[in-house]
Design a protein around this motif. Structure first.
Motif, short mmCIF file in Angstrom:
data_model
loop_
_atom_site.label_atom_id
_atom_site.label_comp_id
_atom_site.label_asym_id
_atom_site.label_seq_id
_atom_site.Cartn_x
_atom_site.Cartn_y
_atom_site.Cartn_z
N LEU A 154 0.29 2.75 -5.09
CA LEU A 154 1.54 2.83 -5.86
C LEU A 154 2.76 2.95 -4.94
O LEU A 154 3.82 2.37 -5.23
CB LEU A 154 1.49 4.02 -6.82
CG LEU A 154 0.56 3.85 -8.01
CD1 LEU A 154 0.44 5.16 -8.79
CD2 LEU A 154 1.05 2.74 -8.93
N GLU A 155 2.62 3.68 -3.84
CA GLU A 155 3.72 3.77 -2.88
C GLU A 155 4.02 2.41 -2.27
O GLU A 155 5.19 2.05 -2.06
CB GLU A 155 3.39 4.80 -1.79
CG GLU A 155 3.47 6.23 -2.25
CD GLU A 155 2.99 7.22 -1.21
OE1 GLU A 155 2.27 6.81 -0.26
OE2 GLU A 155 3.32 8.41 -1.36
N ARG A 156 2.97 1.65 -1.98
CA ARG A 156 3.16 0.30 -1.43
C ARG A 156 3.90 -0.59 -2.45
O ARG A 156 4.83 -1.30 -2.10
CB ARG A 156 1.79 -0.29 -1.08
CG ARG A 156 1.86 -1.51 -0.20
CD ARG A 156 0.48 -1.98 0.24
NE ARG A 156 -0.28 -0.92 0.91
CZ ARG A 156 -1.47 -0.46 0.50
NH1 ARG A 156 -2.05 -0.97 -0.55
NH2 ARG A 156 -2.09 0.49 1.16
N GLU A 157 3.46 -0.52 -3.73
CA GLU A 157 4.13 -1.30 -4.78
C GLU A 157 5.58 -0.87 -4.95
O GLU A 157 6.47 -1.70 -5.13
CB GLU A 157 3.38 -1.13 -6.12
CG GLU A 157 2.07 -1.85 -6.19
CD GLU A 157 2.24 -3.36 -6.16
OE1 GLU A 157 3.13 -3.88 -6.86
OE2 GLU A 157 1.49 -4.02 -5.43
N HIS A 158 5.82 0.42 -4.87
CA HIS A 158 7.18 0.93 -5.01
C HIS A 158 8.06 0.44 -3.86
O HIS A 158 9.23 0.06 -4.08
CB HIS A 158 7.16 2.47 -5.04
CG HIS A 158 8.49 3.09 -5.25
ND1 HIS A 158 9.16 3.03 -6.44
CD2 HIS A 158 9.29 3.79 -4.41
CE1 HIS A 158 10.31 3.66 -6.33
NE2 HIS A 158 10.42 4.12 -5.10
N ALA A 159 7.51 0.43 -2.65
CA ALA A 159 8.27 -0.08 -1.50
C ALA A 159 8.60 -1.56 -1.68
O ALA A 159 9.72 -2.01 -1.36
CB ALA A 159 7.48 0.15 -0.21
#
Length: 112
Positions: free
Chosen positions: A79-84
């Motif tokens: 999710l952090e990767r998608e958010h970035a």
């Protein structure tokens, strides 16, 4: 001789009766004490088994929670990767609008 024999017989009967009554009393007392000890041993064994079960249940719960934590960390990382990626795309869109570029807007980046 008859008196001696009668006294000896009475003494013998008294000794036999007395020893058997005493023996029965001692046996009953010892059995009672062992029964109490046996109950205590059974109670302690039950308590130890319950403690082992509780420890096993706790260990199983800890293992389950650790597995769930690992899964959640993997999901959070994704999710952090998608958010970035969304942040990078939003910056591109804002930059595109700010520079007043014509359509089409830039495509969402596949990776950073």
């Amino acid at each position: 001789m008859t008196r001696v024999d009668a006294a000896a017989v009475l003494a013998l009967i008294g000794a036999v009766l007395g020893s058997s009554v005493l023996s029965a009393g001692i046996t009953a007392f010892v059995s009672w004490k062992q029964g109490v000890r046996g109950d205590e041993r059974a109670a302690r064994a039950d308590e130890a088994a319950a403690r082992r079960d509780t420890i096993a249940d706790r260990d199983a719960l800890v293992d389950q929670l650790q597995e769930e934590q690992r899964d959640l960390r993997v999901r959070v990382t994704a999710l952090e990767r998608e958010h970035a990626l969304d942040d990078a795309w939003n910056r591109q869109l804002v930059d595109h609008i700010y520079r007043q570029r014509p359509p089409p807007p830039p495509a969402r980046p596949a990776s950073l």
